[in-house]
Design a protein around this motif. Structure first.
Motif, PDB file in Angstrom:
ATOM      1  N   MET A 158     -12.033 -53.696  30.296  1.00 29.82           N
ATOM      2  CA  MET A 158     -13.005 -54.213  29.109  1.00 29.82           C
ATOM      3  C   MET A 158     -14.080 -54.976  29.591  1.00 29.82           C
ATOM      4  O   MET A 158     -13.768 -55.619  30.666  1.00 29.82           O
ATOM      5  N   GLU A 159     -15.095 -54.978  28.994  1.00 29.12           N
ATOM      6  CA  GLU A 159     -16.227 -55.721  29.682  1.00 29.12           C
ATOM      7  C   GLU A 159     -16.965 -56.793  28.558  1.00 29.12           C
ATOM      8  O   GLU A 159     -17.409 -55.806  27.475  1.00 29.12           O
ATOM      9  N   PRO A 160     -16.732 -57.818  28.267  1.00 31.59           N
ATOM     10  CA  PRO A 160     -17.248 -58.377  27.331  1.00 31.59           C
ATOM     11  C   PRO A 160     -18.352 -59.131  27.569  1.00 31.59           C
ATOM     12  O   PRO A 160     -18.890 -59.534  28.986  1.00 31.59           O
ATOM     13  N   ILE A 161     -19.494 -59.257  26.763  1.00 30.41           N
ATOM     14  CA  ILE A 161     -20.858 -59.700  26.968  1.00 30.41           C
ATOM     15  C   ILE A 161     -21.157 -60.458  25.717  1.00 30.41           C
ATOM     16  O   ILE A 161     -20.557 -60.437  24.693  1.00 30.41           O
ATOM     17  N   LEU A 162     -22.017 -61.440  26.037  1.00 29.35           N
ATOM     18  CA  LEU A 162     -22.718 -62.131  24.890  1.00 29.35           C
ATOM     19  C   LEU A 162     -24.040 -61.707  24.624  1.00 29.35           C
ATOM     20  O   LEU A 162     -24.992 -61.866  25.708  1.00 29.35           O
ATOM     21  N   ILE A 163     -24.449 -61.316  23.624  1.00 22.58           N
ATOM     22  CA  ILE A 163     -26.000 -60.828  23.175  1.00 22.58           C
ATOM     23  C   ILE A 163     -26.567 -61.954  22.223  1.00 22.58           C
ATOM     24  O   ILE A 163     -26.032 -62.251  21.087  1.00 22.58           O
ATOM     25  N   GLU A 164     -27.811 -62.374  22.854  1.00 20.58           N
ATOM     26  CA  GLU A 164     -28.593 -63.142  21.718  1.00 20.58           C
ATOM     27  C   GLU A 164     -29.712 -62.386  21.560  1.00 20.58           C
ATOM     28  O   GLU A 164     -30.432 -62.015  22.356  1.00 20.58           O
ATOM     29  N   GLU A 222     -15.571 -49.910  21.378  1.00 23.42           N
ATOM     30  CA  GLU A 222     -16.272 -51.108  21.285  1.00 23.42           C
ATOM     31  C   GLU A 222     -16.105 -52.035  19.990  1.00 23.42           C
ATOM     32  O   GLU A 222     -15.665 -51.446  18.900  1.00 23.42           O
ATOM     33  N   PHE A 223     -16.133 -53.443  20.244  1.00 24.64           N
ATOM     34  CA  PHE A 223     -15.709 -54.261  19.430  1.00 24.64           C
ATOM     35  C   PHE A 223     -17.099 -55.424  19.467  1.00 24.64           C
ATOM     36  O   PHE A 223     -17.454 -55.549  20.644  1.00 24.64           O
ATOM     37  N   GLY A 224     -17.206 -55.963  18.380  1.00 21.46           N
ATOM     38  CA  GLY A 224     -17.993 -56.974  18.305  1.00 21.46           C
ATOM     39  C   GLY A 224     -17.813 -57.909  17.387  1.00 21.46           C
ATOM     40  O   GLY A 224     -17.259 -57.771  16.275  1.00 21.46           O
ATOM     41  N   TYR A 225     -18.148 -59.276  17.402  1.00 29.79           N
ATOM     42  CA  TYR A 225     -17.996 -60.372  16.711  1.00 29.79           C
ATOM     43  C   TYR A 225     -19.404 -61.218  16.682  1.00 29.79           C
ATOM     44  O   TYR A 225     -20.057 -61.563  17.391  1.00 29.79           O
ATOM     45  N   ILE A 253     -20.594 -61.524  20.301  1.00 27.66           N
ATOM     46  CA  ILE A 253     -19.478 -61.214  21.461  1.00 27.66           C
ATOM     47  C   ILE A 253     -19.428 -59.766  21.509  1.00 27.66           C
ATOM     48  O   ILE A 253     -19.030 -59.175  20.173  1.00 27.66           O
ATOM     49  N   TRP A 254     -19.856 -59.048  22.426  1.00 26.50           N
ATOM     50  CA  TRP A 254     -19.503 -57.677  22.302  1.00 26.50           C
ATOM     51  C   TRP A 254     -18.557 -57.066  23.430  1.00 26.50           C
ATOM     52  O   TRP A 254     -18.920 -57.460  24.822  1.00 26.50           O
ATOM     53  N   VAL A 255     -17.778 -56.333  23.091  1.00 32.65           N
ATOM     54  CA  VAL A 255     -16.666 -55.874  24.086  1.00 32.65           C
ATOM     55  C   VAL A 255     -16.625 -54.554  24.256  1.00 32.65           C
ATOM     56  O   VAL A 255     -16.339 -53.662  22.879  1.00 32.65           O
ATOM     57  N   SER A 256     -16.762 -53.851  25.384  1.00 35.39           N
ATOM     58  CA  SER A 256     -16.911 -52.535  25.541  1.00 35.39           C
ATOM     59  C   SER A 256     -15.572 -51.831  26.412  1.00 35.39           C
ATOM     60  O   SER A 256     -15.213 -52.725  27.771  1.00 35.39           O
ATOM     61  N   PRO A 309     -14.012 -48.243  28.378  1.00 36.03           N
ATOM     62  CA  PRO A 309     -14.394 -48.773  29.585  1.00 36.03           C
ATOM     63  C   PRO A 309     -15.695 -49.675  29.574  1.00 36.03           C
ATOM     64  O   PRO A 309     -16.387 -49.480  28.918  1.00 36.03           O
ATOM     65  N   PRO A 310     -15.774 -50.324  30.614  1.00 38.12           N
ATOM     66  CA  PRO A 310     -17.186 -51.023  30.781  1.00 38.12           C
ATOM     67  C   PRO A 310     -18.313 -50.183  30.796  1.00 38.12           C
ATOM     68  O   PRO A 310     -18.211 -49.065  31.530  1.00 38.12           O
ATOM     69  N   SER A 311     -19.386 -50.564  30.368  1.00 41.14           N
ATOM     70  CA  SER A 311     -20.653 -49.721  30.043  1.00 41.14           C
ATOM     71  C   SER A 311     -21.818 -50.470  29.879  1.00 41.14           C
ATOM     72  O   SER A 311     -22.894 -49.851  30.052  1.00 41.14           O
ATOM     73  N   PHE A 312     -21.757 -51.812  30.076  1.00 41.27           N
ATOM     74  CA  PHE A 312     -23.052 -52.451  29.996  1.00 41.27           C
ATOM     75  C   PHE A 312     -23.755 -52.774  31.275  1.00 41.27           C
ATOM     76  O   PHE A 312     -22.967 -52.732  32.470  1.00 41.27           O
TER      77      PHE A 312
END
Length: 179
Positions: A101-107, A124-127, A171-174, A176-179
């Motif tokens: 999984m690949e977590p990112i932070l998007i602003e 995909e999951f996001g908070y 916070i967005w988690v994909s 498998p990783p895709s970002f």
């Protein structure tokens, strides 16, 4: 490498006593004790027997792996800024593409949106940390506010947008990783 200590740790990890390991290998408890304390060195054949009794082999036993990093700081993050789409994307776990999984932070600035992602295997999951966003899934549009989250199978085109007046942080988690 301290072979005796590594054998002892493997034995304990496998919940075996010295006597149980010795029985598996047709050796004596005293010999196992001496090996673990590095008072004697087993022959290659005997070491193979001990390792088989511990459920491993020579290759895996001697393969030195580096310690896996568990805690990451803001200095570890990599950031990219897309002025046209009005977002900053931060990879908060370096080299996460190698993980499942690949977590990112998007602003997202007001009026900003992410690039549209195409259908792919995975989820995909996001908070939403701050602000509110719209989650676009195919032809559907879902509003997600601060302290709410989203979760979906990535089987349609998807992206997020910020129609609000304040910056949104997500916070967005994909996987498998895709970002």
């Amino acid at each position: 490498m301290n072979i005796g200590d590594k054998i002892r740790r493997l034995r304990i990890k496998n919940s075996l006593t010295q006597e149980e390991l010795a029985d598996r290998c047709e050796l004596t408890k005293g010999f196992i004790s001496q090996v673990e304390r590095d008072l004697t060195s087993p022959s290659i054949a005997t070491l193979v027997d001990i390792l088989e009794g511990l459920g491993t082999n020579l290759k895996d036993f001697f393969n030195e792996t580096t310690e896996e990093k568990i805690v990451f700081t803001k200095e570890d993050a990599f950031e990219t800024d897309n002025e046209e789409l009005k977002y900053i994307l931060k990879w908060i776990i370096p080299n996460a593409q190698k993980n499942q999984m690949e977590p990112i932070l998007i602003e997202l600035e007001s009026g900003g949106n992410t690039k549209e992602d195409f259908p792919h295997e995975g989820e995909e999951f996001g908070y939403v940390i701050n602000g509110s966003i719209y989650l676009h899934l195919g032809k559907e549009k879902h509003k997600v506010k601060k302290d709410e989250c989203f979760y979906f199978k990535a089987n349609s085109n998807h992206y997020i947008s910020n129609a609000g007046k304040t910056k949104a942080r997500v916070i967005w988690v994909s996987t498998p990783p895709s970002f």
